[in-house]
Scaffold this motif. Structure first.
Motif, PDB file in Angstrom:
ATOM      1  N   UNK A 268      27.262  71.480  -7.795  1.00  0.00           N
ATOM      2  CA  UNK A 268      28.627  71.046  -7.493  1.00  0.00           C
ATOM      3  C   UNK A 268      29.068  71.274  -6.055  1.00  0.00           C
ATOM      4  N   UNK A 269      28.160  71.518  -5.139  1.00  0.00           N
ATOM      5  CA  UNK A 269      28.580  71.612  -3.748  1.00  0.00           C
ATOM      6  C   UNK A 269      29.166  70.270  -3.313  1.00  0.00           C
ATOM      7  N   UNK A 270      30.071  70.306  -2.344  1.00  0.00           N
ATOM      8  CA  UNK A 270      30.663  69.057  -1.866  1.00  0.00           C
ATOM      9  C   UNK A 270      29.612  68.086  -1.353  1.00  0.00           C
ATOM     10  N   UNK A 271      28.476  68.600  -0.886  1.00  0.00           N
ATOM     11  CA  UNK A 271      27.401  67.726  -0.427  1.00  0.00           C
ATOM     12  C   UNK A 271      26.885  66.832  -1.551  1.00  0.00           C
ATOM     13  N   UNK A 272      27.041  67.279  -2.804  1.00  0.00           N
ATOM     14  CA  UNK A 272      26.586  66.499  -3.952  1.00  0.00           C
ATOM     15  C   UNK A 272      27.684  65.646  -4.566  1.00  0.00           C
ATOM     16  N   UNK A 273      28.887  66.191  -4.721  1.00  0.00           N
ATOM     17  CA  UNK A 273      29.894  65.491  -5.532  1.00  0.00           C
ATOM     18  C   UNK A 273      31.028  64.863  -4.729  1.00  0.00           C
ATOM     19  N   UNK A 274      31.132  65.169  -3.455  1.00  0.00           N
ATOM     20  CA  UNK A 274      32.184  64.532  -2.651  1.00  0.00           C
ATOM     21  C   UNK A 274      31.682  63.179  -2.166  1.00  0.00           C
ATOM     22  N   UNK A 275      32.496  62.160  -2.296  1.00  0.00           N
ATOM     23  CA  UNK A 275      32.052  60.799  -2.016  1.00  0.00           C
ATOM     24  C   UNK A 275      33.026  60.096  -1.081  1.00  0.00           C
ATOM     25  N   UNK A 276      32.546  59.089  -0.354  1.00  0.00           N
ATOM     26  CA  UNK A 276      33.473  58.265   0.425  1.00  0.00           C
ATOM     27  C   UNK A 276      34.233  57.335  -0.514  1.00  0.00           C
ATOM     28  N   UNK A 277      35.466  57.049  -0.183  1.00  0.00           N
ATOM     29  CA  UNK A 277      36.257  56.065  -0.923  1.00  0.00           C
ATOM     30  C   UNK A 277      37.246  55.423   0.048  1.00  0.00           C
ATOM     31  N   UNK A 278      37.104  54.116   0.219  1.00  0.00           N
ATOM     32  CA  UNK A 278      37.964  53.354   1.119  1.00  0.00           C
ATOM     33  C   UNK A 278      38.449  52.122   0.365  1.00  0.00           C
ATOM     34  N   UNK A 279      39.741  51.832   0.448  1.00  0.00           N
ATOM     35  CA  UNK A 279      40.325  50.695  -0.259  1.00  0.00           C
ATOM     36  C   UNK A 279      41.149  49.860   0.707  1.00  0.00           C
ATOM     37  N   UNK A 280      40.899  48.561   0.702  1.00  0.00           N
ATOM     38  CA  UNK A 280      41.713  47.612   1.448  1.00  0.00           C
ATOM     39  C   UNK A 280      42.418  46.706   0.447  1.00  0.00           C
ATOM     40  N   UNK A 281      43.724  46.846   0.353  1.00  0.00           N
ATOM     41  CA  UNK A 281      44.542  46.079  -0.583  1.00  0.00           C
ATOM     42  C   UNK A 281      45.278  44.995   0.199  1.00  0.00           C
ATOM     43  N   UNK A 282      44.966  43.706  -0.045  1.00  0.00           N
ATOM     44  CA  UNK A 282      45.578  42.636   0.758  1.00  0.00           C
ATOM     45  C   UNK A 282      46.944  42.182   0.254  1.00  0.00           C
ATOM     46  N   UNK A 283      47.389  42.728  -0.867  1.00  0.00           N
ATOM     47  CA  UNK A 283      48.642  42.269  -1.447  1.00  0.00           C
ATOM     48  C   UNK A 283      49.832  42.683  -0.579  1.00  0.00           C
ATOM     49  N   UNK A 284      50.973  42.075  -0.837  1.00  0.00           N
ATOM     50  CA  UNK A 284      52.183  42.432  -0.092  1.00  0.00           C
ATOM     51  C   UNK A 284      52.521  43.904  -0.282  1.00  0.00           C
ATOM     52  N   UNK A 285      52.373  44.384  -1.514  1.00  0.00           N
ATOM     53  CA  UNK A 285      52.665  45.798  -1.782  1.00  0.00           C
ATOM     54  C   UNK A 285      51.711  46.715  -1.047  1.00  0.00           C
ATOM     55  N   UNK A 286      50.481  46.237  -0.820  1.00  0.00           N
ATOM     56  CA  UNK A 286      49.478  47.061  -0.168  1.00  0.00           C
ATOM     57  C   UNK A 286      49.663  47.206   1.323  1.00  0.00           C
ATOM     58  N   UNK A 287      50.439  46.329   1.927  1.00  0.00           N
ATOM     59  CA  UNK A 287      50.595  46.379   3.382  1.00  0.00           C
ATOM     60  C   UNK A 287      51.237  47.674   3.853  1.00  0.00           C
TER      61      UNK A 287
END
Length: 513
Positions: free
Chosen positions: A349-368
């Motif tokens: 369970x070290x962060x090297x194993x379980x920490x992950x990248x997560x990036x989200x691009x939301x094109x909706x009006x609410x996402x701006x």
């Protein structure tokens, strides 16, 4: 636009969160993923539900924790009662997968209810379970499929067929070309041998699996662009074998490789499970500085190659005016230690194993309103399914889903009640460490609870582990047996118990009762 028209869900395999320049890597450049982060929301603290590949992927696809859906290890099938991401979305839009899932089919249950092999071939149930409910547009599953090898893996048949069509004569060109390196004198070497990782692959870059899957993604988008679509692009890299074609094999020199993050203090008074795992480490060569100096530039080259091909996808979407209509989600199934903490693979369970990248691009009006920023609140992989469902205005089956929608965070909405606690879990009953410890299979499991300050790990039959993340962010000093931290351990143990008691045990709605 009130909601995204299309969805592109990109997942890499064994990609560490800190091996991207937008996450702070000082040498490795990933300009296309950086562009996504600069224009979307980058989550700085995202975590996998398990460090096991199959368990993690099943959690991503179901929105449920590992011991809830039951896929706690390789080749354990997805129960027929489980809904996966493709099952949820395919009724409202075309939903396809390109790449891998590592899921297995519950064939025993199919036979028990009377569905024979010829029937399941006709109705496509095994393929649907393997492919997480998605249309297998270019399915490259390595488990429970045709052409299985002794290790239970299966060949990516579509990729193999294509390689043969472009001039690679072999029953398995992916094995005989894409996973083979070429030495300085033209000698062919097994790419699975880590010491051979520094040489280029025996294949042109445009014929690598990463390039092929990207080409197929462009084919799908071109074919489906007049309709609503959900594409899950699931790359197999930078997972082993650590083989990358020219020119990506020479982009990063050995002297640019940072030393492994490990401390001699981790070798003293080791936790019994950690000690037993060290004795059975299957990736032990990665602990040798000489081997690590060969593998790390190749791993970095694989990440850079992925970034290059994602740039092709983003450009393709932009040229077809689809970028403003498509929600893009980028992540990984889990990380990998690469010699950190005296571990080579993705154990524990070290962060090297379980920490992950997560990036989200939301094109909706609410996402701006929420774009171009970093979100520091902790999130989990099980949050992705409810996020997709809410973005599609689909109902969230709360009796099944254990995650929470990320849309409020993505769209910059006020959320004062966001929990700062996340969890992860593993079943190591099929690993050599289990027999080394003399554990019955039912006791070979561990559970992790992480807060912004503490990481607490509970093992059945053994003392816990505890790390002070504020004062020891590299997780070098295990406080699990320190007398002065008994109260903290007790509080975290209670919090873990409460989390486990809140599992969604039912997969059938009780609304009519």
């Amino acid at each position: 636009m009130q909601q995204p028209k299309n969805f592109l869900f990109v997942m890499c395999d064994h990609l560490r969160w800190d091996f991207l320049s937008c996450y702070g890597h000082r040498v490795l450049r990933t300009p296309n993923i950086d562009w996504l982060a600069q224009n979307g929301v980058r989550f700085s603290h995202a975590f996998a539900q398990s460090s096991d590949t199959a368990a993690s992927r099943a959690s991503i696809y179901t929105g449920r924790t590992a011991f809830s859906h039951g896929v706690t290890g390789a080749s354990i099938p997805v129960p027929l009662s489980e809904w996966t991401l493709g099952d949820y979305v395919r009724d409202v839009m075309r939903a396809a997968i390109i790449g891998r899932t590592d899921l297995a089919t519950d064939r025993a249950s199919l036979e028990r209810i009377g569905l024979k092999q010829h029937q399941t071939r006709l109705n496509g149930i095994p393929e649907s379970q393997n492919s997480a409910g998605f249309e297998p547009y270019e399915f490259a599953s390595r488990r429970n499929g045709g052409g299985a090898t002794q290790g239970g893996e299966s060949e990516p048949e579509g990729y193999n067929a294509w390689l043969r069509s472009v001039g690679y004569p072999s029953d398995s060109p992916s094995r005989d070309y894409a996973q083979v390196t070429v030495g300085p004198d033209g000698e062919l070497m097994d790419g699975a041998e880590l010491r051979n990782a520094g040489f280029p692959a025996r294949i042109r870059e445009g014929h690598s699996e990463t390039a092929f899957l990207t080409d197929r993604a462009l084919d799908f988008i071109r074919e489906a662009e007049d309709d609503r679509w959900f594409l899950h692009l699931s790359y197999s890299k930078p997972d082993a074998p650590f083989v990358v074609p020219a020119p990506f094999h020479t982009l990063y020199a050995e002297e640019k490789v940072r030393p492994a993050k490990r401390s001699l203090s981790e070798r003293t008074d080791q936790h019994p499970v950690f000690a037993a795992l060290s004795e059975t480490e299957t990736d032990a060569p990665l602990l040798e500085d000489e081997v690590r100096a060969i593998v790390m530039p190749t791993y970095m080259g694989l990440v850079r190659q992925l970034d290059y091909h994602l740039g092709r996808v983003f450009t393709f979407l932009r040229e077809r005016d689809l970028l403003t209509q498509t929600m893009i989600v980028f992540t990984s199934n889990h990380g990998i230690n690469l010699g950190d903490h005296w571990l080579g693979g993705h154990e524990l369970f070290h962060d090297t194993s379980i920490r992950i990248p997560l990036i989200v691009l939301d094109p909706s009006e609410a996402g701006r309103a929420g774009r171009r920023r970093v979100e520091h609140r902790p999130v989990e992989a099980i949050d992705l399914v409810p996020t997709f469902l809410e973005a599609l205005n689909l109902p969230l089956p709360q009796h099944r889903l254990e995650g929470r929608s990320l849309l409020p965070l993505i769209r910059g909405e006020s959320t004062t009640d966001w929990s700062m606690v996340i969890g992860s879990e593993i079943d190591f009953s099929t690993q050599p460490v289990c027999s080394n410890l003399g554990l019955p299979a039912r006791d070979a499991r561990a559970f992790m609870l992480r807060t912004p300050k503490w990481k607490y790990i509970h093992y059945l039959g053994y003392r816990p582990q505890l790390f002070d993340l504020e004062n020891d962010p590299d997780e070098f000093r295990d406080l699990g047996a320190e007398p002065g931290h008994s109260e903290v351990r007790s509080e975290l143990h209670q919090a873990l118990l409460e989390r486990l008691l809140r599992r969604r045990g039912s997969v059938t709605s009780m609304a009519h009762h």
